[in-house]
Design an enzyme around this catalytic site. Structure first.
Site, PDB file in Angstrom:
ATOM      1  N   LEU A 214       2.625 -30.971  -3.691  1.00 21.66           N
ATOM      2  CA  LEU A 214       2.282 -30.554  -2.323  1.00 21.66           C
ATOM      3  C   LEU A 214       2.985 -31.563  -1.420  1.00 21.66           C
ATOM      4  O   LEU A 214       2.378 -32.505  -0.921  1.00 21.66           O
ATOM      5  CB  LEU A 214       0.762 -30.617  -2.177  1.00 21.66           C
ATOM      6  CG  LEU A 214       0.043 -29.576  -1.334  1.00 21.66           C
ATOM      7  CD1 LEU A 214       0.497 -28.161  -1.650  1.00 21.66           C
ATOM      8  CD2 LEU A 214      -1.455 -29.715  -1.520  1.00 21.66           C
ATOM      9  N   HIS A 215       4.310 -31.334  -1.275  1.00 20.11           N
ATOM     10  CA  HIS A 215       5.163 -32.384  -0.695  1.00 20.11           C
ATOM     11  C   HIS A 215       4.690 -32.877   0.679  1.00 20.11           C
ATOM     12  O   HIS A 215       4.442 -34.064   0.882  1.00 20.11           O
ATOM     13  CB  HIS A 215       6.593 -31.864  -0.522  1.00 20.11           C
ATOM     14  CG  HIS A 215       7.145 -31.188  -1.725  1.00 20.11           C
ATOM     15  ND1 HIS A 215       7.636 -31.875  -2.812  1.00 20.11           N
ATOM     16  CD2 HIS A 215       7.328 -29.869  -2.020  1.00 20.11           C
ATOM     17  CE1 HIS A 215       8.082 -31.025  -3.716  1.00 20.11           C
ATOM     18  NE2 HIS A 215       7.902 -29.799  -3.260  1.00 20.11           N
ATOM     19  N   ASP A 216       4.622 -31.935   1.635  1.00 21.30           N
ATOM     20  CA  ASP A 216       4.528 -32.352   3.043  1.00 21.30           C
ATOM     21  C   ASP A 216       3.233 -33.092   3.425  1.00 21.30           C
ATOM     22  O   ASP A 216       3.295 -34.098   4.147  1.00 21.30           O
ATOM     23  CB  ASP A 216       4.749 -31.130   3.951  1.00 21.30           C
ATOM     24  CG  ASP A 216       6.144 -30.543   3.763  1.00 21.30           C
ATOM     25  OD1 ASP A 216       7.000 -31.232   3.170  1.00 21.30           O
ATOM     26  OD2 ASP A 216       6.391 -29.406   4.206  1.00 21.30           O
TER      27      ASP A 216
END
Ligand code: BDR
Ligand code: CA
Length: 321
Positions: A253-255
């Site tokens: 869940l990069h951001d």
């Protein structure tokens, strides 16, 4: 006191999670959200941002930004983007990390009249106290603002960027998507003189999120928590089929990891202050080149090699509670 933050997004499933975490967490004062093209064309990333604001019942302004990169679409030949293999849900329907438009009602309230780069310049020129910028899409809006007025850097406390990768890439053999999408903009921002923390794929893939997190969100049972749980579950399916992580049945869940870092900096591990450059040509276009040598005359970026999955999940769930 809550930290003042402006968020730059190309919404996108994980961008939506970043907006929700920033809006919901008491330690963040979300001043505005700026949209940029990236995961989808600008029209869609902007509308998706507006739909998330309405899901949250939020009152932060949204500024629509740049519809293309500085020059990236004009330059050929560049290494073409690697296409993911197709992913399917349990009913055989094709799925992907980012839908064109979220299955949410069309937004009623629209964006502000002022374009995002102009907003940055106006706001930062007048800011009474330094503001943190979190950019989780291509860096075009910020690069344009810095072209208009490089002095706005004085009022930037820190720029936190989701982008780049040292051991891991996703857009090409050399590059991560956000940096690949506008390498010239990224190179400009990395050298603007502000304090910069980079949250690359190395950090986001090691801070994996599993089904236990989506289950906790479903128990909270608010519209935002349920929507986020759905996004996580789809991302897990896509990761399993296209980009399997070290731990099966998890997703990156990069951001929102950038927002979690503002809440607790310890969520990022092995942060190395060093020189990072962006390649703007040929097969390495968009690659982040990280100087790992002990002796460096010039250092511009704090580059995080690892993330803490447990800390990240806890911060994330706590915000929705
Ligand atoms: C980044 O690219 C986008 O697809 C995601 O939203 C994230 O910001 C990961 O490489
Ligand atoms: Ca993004």
């Amino acid at each position: 006191m809550a930290r003042k933050v402006i968020l730059d997004v190309d919404t996108g499933s994980d961008d939506a999670c970043a907006i929700m975490l920033a809006y919901l967490h008491k330690d963040i004062d979300l001043i505005a959200v700026c949209s940029v093209k990236g995961n989808q064309p600008l029209k869609n990333t902007n509308e998706n941002t507006l739909r998330i604001r309405e899901l949250l019942g939020g009152d932060f302004p949204v500024y629509k930004g740049c519809a293309s990169g500085l020059v990236s679409d004009l330059i050929t030949p560049r290494m073409p983007r690697t296409r993911n293999v197709d992913a399917y849900d349990e009913n055989g329907n094709k799925i992907s990390f980012h839908k064109e438009l979220f299955d949410l009602p069309e937004s009623v309230k629209k964006e502000e009249d002022v374009p995002a780069p102009v907003f940055y310049v106006d706001y930062l020129r007048r800011a009474k106290e330094p503001v943190t910028l979190v950019a989780v899409g291509p860096l075009t809006n910020l690069a344009v603002a810095l072209l208009i007025d490089p002095d706005i850097v004085k009022n930037i406390e820190e720029i936190v960027i989701m982008g780049g990768g040292h051991h891991i890439t996703n857009a090409t053999i050399a590059a991560e998507f956000n940096i690949y999408d506008d390498p010239e903009a990224a190179q400009r921002v990395l050298h603007c003189g502000a304090k910069i923390t980079m949250v690359p794929l190395d950090a986001t893939h090691s801070a994996y999120i599993g089904k236990d997190t989506s289950q906790k969100l479903r128990k909270i049972n608010t519209p935002a928590a349920n929507f986020t749980a759905d996004l996580i579950d789809v991302r897990i399916l896509v990761h399993n089929q296209c980009q399997p992580l070290e731990v099966p049945d998890t997703c990156a869940l990069h951001d929102p990891l950038c927002i979690a870092y503002l809440i607790d900096p310890d969520v990022l591990k092995d942060v190395f202050f060093c020189n990072v450059e962006v390649s703007t040509s040929g097969i390495t276009a968009g690659q982040t080149i990280v100087d790992n040598r002990a002796h460096q005359e010039y250092r511009n970026v704090r580059f995080a090699y690892r993330g803490d999955p447990q800390k990240f999940a806890d911060i994330f769930v706590e915000a929705f509670e």
